[in-house]
Design a protein around this motif. Structure first.
Motif, PDB file in Angstrom:
ATOM      1  N   TRP A 182     -15.968  -2.368   5.769  1.00 27.26           N
ATOM      2  CA  TRP A 182     -15.664  -1.072   6.364  1.00 27.26           C
ATOM      3  C   TRP A 182     -16.945  -0.342   6.733  1.00 27.26           C
ATOM      4  CZ3 TRP A 182     -11.620  -0.401   9.256  1.00 27.26           C
ATOM      5  CH2 TRP A 182     -11.615   0.814   9.842  1.00 27.26           C
ATOM      6  N   MET A 203      -6.170  -2.354   6.291  1.00 27.17           N
ATOM      7  CA  MET A 203      -6.104  -1.240   5.075  1.00 27.17           C
ATOM      8  C   MET A 203      -4.640  -1.143   5.083  1.00 27.17           C
ATOM      9  SD  MET A 203      -8.960   1.541   5.599  1.00 27.17           S
ATOM     10  CE  MET A 203     -10.560   1.306   5.600  1.00 27.17           C
ATOM     11  N   GLU A 238      -6.177   6.171   0.560  1.00 28.10           N
ATOM     12  CA  GLU A 238      -7.261   5.306   0.963  1.00 28.10           C
ATOM     13  C   GLU A 238      -8.303   6.430   1.119  1.00 28.10           C
ATOM     14  OE1 GLU A 238      -8.023   2.132   1.836  1.00 28.10           O
ATOM     15  OE2 GLU A 238      -9.851   3.219   1.773  1.00 28.10           O
ATOM     16  N   THR A 286       0.883  -1.172   0.012  1.00 25.18           N
ATOM     17  CA  THR A 286       0.171  -0.061  -0.094  1.00 25.18           C
ATOM     18  C   THR A 286       0.788   1.360  -0.212  1.00 25.18           C
ATOM     19  OG1 THR A 286      -0.337  -0.103   2.279  1.00 25.18           O
ATOM     20  CG2 THR A 286      -1.736  -1.079   1.030  1.00 25.18           C
TER      21      THR A 286
END
Lengths: 541, 541
Positions: free
Chosen positions: A411, A403, A369, A364
């Motif tokens: 979520w 995440m 996000e 990530t």
């Protein structure tokens, strides 16, 4: 030692979500903060649980909503029984250490009632919100309540700023003008340099303390270092060269529409009448103060560069999660409002960036996000990072670790923020008692709904009106949306968030407990017994 | 001494609202309890905050809703920080004294965390819910967890019931049948006499203790004596002659309709499948057990006659407020359910009678008050009676003193009850986690609405269907009613009921506190200063 995992938890105060280059500011360049985002994840929709310091921070430090922990305002004590960051991290072997501000107000009455000496280990633990105070400094020291032991004041006096007992105010947050010392609380001097130098000002002072702590690190005990800057919070006074590094030409357009002044929501109207709103509705104030605010942010970014270099030298970056966030924003005249305390994005949204060096988070790095994040998500993130299990019966937030690791999870749809406006100077005008001065925000990707008991609701269409100019709270076309949002708010509220003495594991064990104990309620005879109950049997006489 | 004002706070356990002659029972005569009503006010619509012992009692003893205090089930500890009856009454100079049951479960983890020795004064204060335990006896002592020090068991052993270590179970709450001792948990023997005599049974034992306490009274310190009978709670075993004082001919009709078995609400269906529901859906069980239950109530009434005579002799009636109530009811097959734990009136309504001998209450003697009352109203009533001011930031209830004095006041429209069904043996069938096993009731004079997250709501028309037979929760004609009730429930829920560290007085002082301290947020210059703020001024250099 390579197994040790630390956390550097950086918090700014009053930093808007959109005043970093990585979050879209066009003139402010914050390469060191951007660097965290490049090494980690930027959470683009992060909301605080209350748009004001104390309650927001108590949510950060407890992982609980404001109406769960009850500290609904600055100066409102966090009650003695609430579990804090130390209660959660110390049992996991992690030292939570503080440099800077918490805004924690201890529950003196509660300690007295329960026989706890405030100076005892438990008393200090509560009073410091569970942090080990390497140096606590809540950052705002008005002359009328400045404590004689503020270490930063001692430092300034040692540096020669000894012409007033409170050099925090009259040196670090004041300017020289026309041969007079003028308080930095007056924004008409915000573009002037503070009386202290860059080196002597609060942000470098706190950064040096953080490095001092890191230099003393034994390399064994994992720590969470909460480097909690007071800046860019009021007073908006920056040292040279940050005071005039930016000018009016660098100030972004105000997010406001004349429509907001026509028939405003009655509570919004009271916010528009606040001193800070009147001040920043004028371009002169924006053009004077916002450049200083930008300078203060730039100074933080520069200091973080120094800090990160130091950590690199100490070989600490490889095992330290870095978290960067803020406790709330500032209106600066957006929506004809000033300061914070209400629910438009400039006030209630904050930047949040997390970089975890662990290889599990490689997937990530550098991503953004968009899902809705709440401040209460940090505490469970820290718990999971430190190897613990999140106690869901206490913690309202959810860990962000999945995440960060790019895992596919469901979520939440909604975020919540709350505000208790009884302390606002305008509150007597509402005719409401302090316990009735409450407002609630619930927002998803499409809508922001504000419920103000005693008033009509407010509603913003975040898709068609992302700047939140048009209040649809009284629009005839949006009754169904308001109902949906109100039901969602009710769902959120209707939870047993105080059932904090029984863990989930224990709760599962308690299913059918009376039967297990042989308390056979309503049994006619032995035929009603099914495992695990046993027939009460005693052959007497 | 004539100025002293005491309280006798009598609580029965599992006593239905309609099992007294003054509340309408046709066959049960309770002249002594009726006498309290004749001397005081009978509150005809009184609801408990949760239809189960522990949570209901914690609401009585804290004056707070279940979701405020968090002790949502039997065996769920009341957290250490919650203020109890002692915290409220002791500072007013009143001794709260306990004879009998409280169901208080102490927060051992909380005491440990805060360094409180459970045997210290503060530890005992918490553990006893603030009562001074003259004799605490929670009344249900299953063999698997009976404590060796239960005083009543010692008493029974001294009386010769020494054939089992737990004579509470095997003497006082068992019967002799066919040469065997049979547990009173089996209802097939409910019409048989207990193995102990009337004198040796629990109600007279507790009454004698109450008189013993009153006999020791110094005549100076005001007291609240909580005479808290375990009866008529399970096991439904009465001593002779009360076991067969009533028969099947005295049993009132069951409040149930076949319609309730057709397409029941899914959660109601789970309640209808409980053992106790299956048992009491049969007439045989009702005809066997209800007469014993009536006998146990009659025994309480007789004992109260003895107690009141004693108090008359001691000249205590003239300065003692008498309160008579219960912690919840019992279905006994009404609505095809058994025991309690749900929200129909047989379970959630209780009797409440208050007689205050003060002349200020003369105007209401013998009257019936129909307005909706909640169990949490007693704590503030006691505070006001004892001369205190009700701390509205902590206490959710409202004092009944104005009603007792016949004053014209505005009053709430709705009552609330809550229940946390995670401990029910059926809860795993719902597929919901323990924190999600919640139900809420809100009722006014017209409607009762039950909100069960994850399920459709239930709705009863209390005007056209006072027996609550027809669930309109899914009726197409009642959507507006359901919305109104749901909004009212949300209004109730959306309160800062945890902001308990700031009193109302303090809250008013805190209005504009930042300005008062010289923290001048958003001021442009001195022109923005209005009293009470003062211009920060320091003439340096």
């Amino acid at each position: 030692m390579s197994e040790r995992k630390n956390i550097l938890f950086i918090m700014c105060d009053q930093l808007r979500h959109d005043y970093l280059s990585c979050t879209g500011h066009q003139r402010l360049h914050t390469p060191n903060i951007d660097g965290i985002a490049a090494r980690g994840v930027r959470f683009a929709n992060t909301y605080v649980q209350s748009p004001v310091c104390g309650p927001s921070r108590m949510s950060f430090y407890t992982g609980r909503y404001v109406s769960s922990h009850g500290a609904t305002g600055n100066f409102v004590p966090l009650r003695i029984g609430e579990k804090n960051i130390g209660d959660h991290l110390k049992p996991l072997g992690m030292r939570p250490v503080l440099v800077g501000k918490t805004h924690m107000v201890a529950d003196q009455d509660g300690m007295k009632r329960l026989g706890i000496d405030p100076s005892s280990e438990i008393g200090v633990h509560h009073t410091q919100a569970g942090f080990e105070p390497y140096e606590r400094d809540d950052g705002v020291h008005p002359d009328l309540k400045v404590h004689p032991d503020v270490a930063y004041n001692k430092y300034l006096r040692d540096r020669g700023y000894d012409d007033h007992k409170n050099p925090w105010h009259w040196a670090a947050n004041s300017v020289d003008r026309d041969g007079e010392v003028r308080s930095g609380f007056f924004n008409d001097v915000a573009n002037k340099p503070s009386r202290v130098t860059d080196e002597e000002s609060e942000t470098p002072y706190m950064t040096r303390l953080a490095m001092e702590f890191l230099g003393e690190d034994d390399g064994e005990t994992p720590w969470l270092l909460h480097l909690s800057y007071i800046k860019p919070h009021w007073p908006y006074i920056a040292p040279a060269p940050y005071n005039d590094m930016y000018g009016p030409e660098d100030v972004q357009r105000a997010l406001r529409s004349n429509a907001e002044l026509e028939d405003p929501h009655p509570l919004a109207a009271l916010y528009q009448q606040r001193v800070c709103a009147q001040t920043f509705s004028k371009d002169e104030a924006r053009n004077t103060t916002i450049p200083a605010y930008m300078g203060l942010i730039k100074q933080i970014d520069d200091q973080l560069g120094i800090l990160f270099d130091f950590m690199e030298q100490q070989d600490l970056l490889k095992d330290t999660m870095i978290v960067f966030t803020s406790d709330h924003g500032d209106y600066f005249g957006d929506h004809w409002m000033g300061d914070k305390d209400f629910f438009h994005n400039p006030s209630v949204k904050v930047p949040l960036i997390i970089a975890d060096p662990d290889p599990s988070c490689d997937v990530t790095r550098g991503t953004v996000e968009d899902r809705p994040i709440e401040a209460i998500d940090l505490m469970p993130t820290f718990i999971e990072y430190a190897g613990g299990k999140v106690p869901r019966h206490i913690i309202d937030g959810r860990s962000l670790m999945p995440m960060l690791q790019g895992k596919d999870i469901s979520w939440r749809e909604y975020v919540i923020s709350e505000y208790d406006y009884f302390m606002q100077p305008f509150s007597p005008k509402t005719g409401r008692t302090p316990l009735d001065c409450r407002i609630y925000m619930i927002a998803n990707a499409e809508w922001k709904y504000i419920h103000a008991p005693g008033y009509p609701p407010m509603l913003f269409d975040l898709i068609d009106d992302p700047d939140e100019f048009q209040d649809l709270g009284r629009s005839a076309d949006h009754e169904e949306v308001r109902k949906t949002m109100h039901y969602a708010l009710a769902d959120w509220s209707l939870q047993y968030r105080q059932r904090d003495t029984v863990s989930e594991e224990r709760a599962y064990e308690m299913v059918g407990l009376e039967d297990k104990l042989g308390v056979l309620i309503g049994y006619w005879n032995e035929d009603d017994i099914k495992p695990p109950a046993q027939a009460p049997r005693f052959k007497g006489n």
